[in-house]
Scaffold this active site. Structure first.
Site, PDB file in Angstrom:
ATOM      1  N   LYS A  93     -34.342   5.503  12.912  1.00 23.59           N
ATOM      2  CA  LYS A  93     -35.464   6.381  13.035  1.00 23.59           C
ATOM      3  C   LYS A  93     -36.863   5.403  13.235  1.00 23.59           C
ATOM      4  CE  LYS A  93     -35.460   9.983  10.642  1.00 23.59           C
ATOM      5  NZ  LYS A  93     -35.329  10.949   9.455  1.00 23.59           N
ATOM      6  N   ARG A 149     -46.489  24.671  12.230  1.00 24.27           N
ATOM      7  CA  ARG A 149     -45.629  25.585  13.076  1.00 24.27           C
ATOM      8  C   ARG A 149     -44.772  24.670  14.034  1.00 24.27           C
ATOM      9  NH1 ARG A 149     -50.014  28.706  15.685  1.00 24.27           N
ATOM     10  NH2 ARG A 149     -51.102  26.858  15.336  1.00 24.27           N
ATOM     11  N   GLY A 196     -36.143  41.601  17.286  1.00 25.33           N
ATOM     12  CA  GLY A 196     -35.093  40.787  18.165  1.00 25.33           C
ATOM     13  C   GLY A 196     -33.913  40.202  17.615  1.00 25.33           C
ATOM     14  N   GLY A 240     -35.144  31.599  12.409  1.00 27.24           N
ATOM     15  CA  GLY A 240     -34.099  30.516  11.797  1.00 27.24           C
ATOM     16  C   GLY A 240     -34.921  29.422  11.631  1.00 27.24           C
ATOM     17  N   CYS A 295     -36.943  25.984   8.021  1.00 28.45           N
ATOM     18  CA  CYS A 295     -37.838  26.461   6.781  1.00 28.45           C
ATOM     19  C   CYS A 295     -37.524  27.649   6.638  1.00 28.45           C
ATOM     20  CB  CYS A 295     -39.302  26.269   7.406  1.00 28.45           C
ATOM     21  SG  CYS A 295     -39.961  24.658   7.674  1.00 28.45           S
TER      22      CYS A 295
END
Length: 437
Positions: A35, A151, A257, A261, A264
């Protein structure tokens, strides 16, 4: 300011890059050498719009670098903890081992006056415990808690121009110093009159989990109404429009809907429930168990609708699944409703072909038994049913006439209720939404 970010996953990589873009001198630390190598080369290890650009920009200035050596934090004044807090195996509780390890590795390198800032989402009471650990170390450093409200898909914007800032700080002089340092960190946001709440540790910890619990509850509420709508003939989308005009309720997050998921909301509401039970107040948030149950039921409902639409069985039927990430503009498939639906249909014997602009490789790593295609036309060709589960713009705007020329059977399950049902039916499709007649 010179600062460190411990943990360079989704939260940490975005935070480190954004802080450097704002002018700070940042060292990102992670134990994963792959990473660190990717980030050092300007290659984010995950998809997030805008991140490659600010990563490149920050690296070019020399204000941002990454390392696996915790000693490289030396000289930094503020140290952000941005490691993961996943759900424990076999439990709903949060796994705090990464947070504890980050603090433990940081302690030998702290100096008097340093500020350790928690950004990870943790159970209430964690910050107070960690503050005691730091105080007992004799380093002269202190702790603040500064929850994130990112978000996915908008994380860069949410970091550079947040809609609010929350500081959880200790009482007295240490708290005043913490506020002053954090105000320097977020100088641009402060100058833009971003709302700021300065509070105690416990309140700061609760802000994040209670916000996620509220959003999850709102989503599951409208999905519960969809379940009622399905047995009464009502239209849940019109219901949501009508109640959404009430300013006390609002229309956002009232899209019925397949449910929520990601990494968080599901694990945070479960960890919140587990923590409340540890505190002897499990009954206060017992409703969150039903919120979770409603959410998971919607996935099964999409599978059931698909099976029913294909005459009661899907064995050897080609089902085109549009979307794999848990939401658009992300490659995150953690607890993804879309991937869950695809896997369940494959388990029933369907020939599932799934597509997604960004999440195919992440999905393949978890579920190699599925068939994947990056090409929408190939995914749709000769399909017996189309299941729309992630609202990527290219799927949301799909032309029913064009799509109808590719499939073998014009049946669509709109698991996000985002299609114009009249337009699809006019194009010869059997259309099925959730909670819609």
């Amino acid at each position: 300011m010179k600062m460190s970010v411990i943990g360079c996953g989704y939260l940490g990589a975005v935070h480190a890059s954004a802080m450097a873009e704002l002018g700070h001198d940042v060292i990102g630390i992670d134990v994963d050498s792959n990473k660190v190598t990717q980030l050092s080369e300007g290659r984010p290890p995950f998809f997030e719009p805008g991140l490659p650009e600010i990563l490149d920009s920050a690296m070019a200035t020399g204000r941002l670098r990454f390392s696996t050596d915790i000693a490289d934090v030396s000289g930094a004044q503020v140290h952000f903890i941005a490691v993961g807090t996943p759900q424990k195996q076999g439990s709903h509780s949060a796994d705090l081992s990464y947070v504890d390890a980050a603090i433990g590795s940081l302690l030998p390198h702290l100096s008097p006056g340093d500020l350790v800032v928690g950004k990870s989402t943790v159970p209430v009471g964690t910050a107070a415990r960690l503050a005691e650990v730091i105080e007992a170390s004799g380093t002269g450093a202190s702790l603040a808690w500064n929850p994130e409200f990112l978000r996915e898909g908008f994380a860069v914007k949410d970091t550079i121009a947040p809609d609010r800032l929350v500081y959880g700080v200790p009482a007295g002089d240490a708290g005043e110093r913490a506020v002053a340092l954090l105000n320097e960190v977020y100088a641009s946001a402060i100058a833009a009159s971003t709302p700021l709440v300065v509070t105690d540790y416990a309140t700061a910890e609760l802000v994040k989990v209670s916000a996620n619990a509220f959003l999850a509850t709102k989503i599951s509420f409208i999905n519960a109404m969809a379940e009622i709508a399905e047995v009464t003939g009502a239209d849940v989308t019109q219901l949501a429009d009508a109640i959404g005009y009430d300013s006390r309720i609002g229309r956002r997050f009232l899209g019925a809907g397949v449910g929520f998921g990601g990494g968080c909301l599901p694990k945070d509401i479960r960890a919140f429930t587990a923590r409340a039970e540890e505190l002897g107040r499990g009954e206060s948030v017992a409703f969150l168990k039903e919120v979770d149950a409603i959410n998971l039921r919607r996935r099964q409902r999409v599978v059931d609708l698909t099976v029913a639409a294909l005459g009661g069985q899907v064995y050897n039927k080609k089902v085109a699944v549009l979307g794999l990430s848990f939401k658009p503009h992300s490659d995150d498939v953690r607890d993804s409703p879309a991937l869950d639906v695809a896997v369940q249909l494959r388990g029933l014997g369907a020939n599932v072909v799934a597509t997604d602009p960004e999440a195919i490789e992440n999905a393949r790593a978890r579920h190699p038994q599925l068939s994947y295609s990056p090409d929408l036309e190939e995914t749709l060709r000769d399909a017996d049913a189309v299941v729309h589960v992630t609202e990527w713009p290219q799927y949301r705007s799909l032309d029913p006439v064009w799509a109808g020329q590719l499939v073998s059977n014009r049946t669509v399950i709109d698991a996000r209720n985002s299609y114009d049902s009249a337009a699809w039916r006019a194009a010869g499709w059997t259309y099925q939404g959730l909670g819609r007649p």
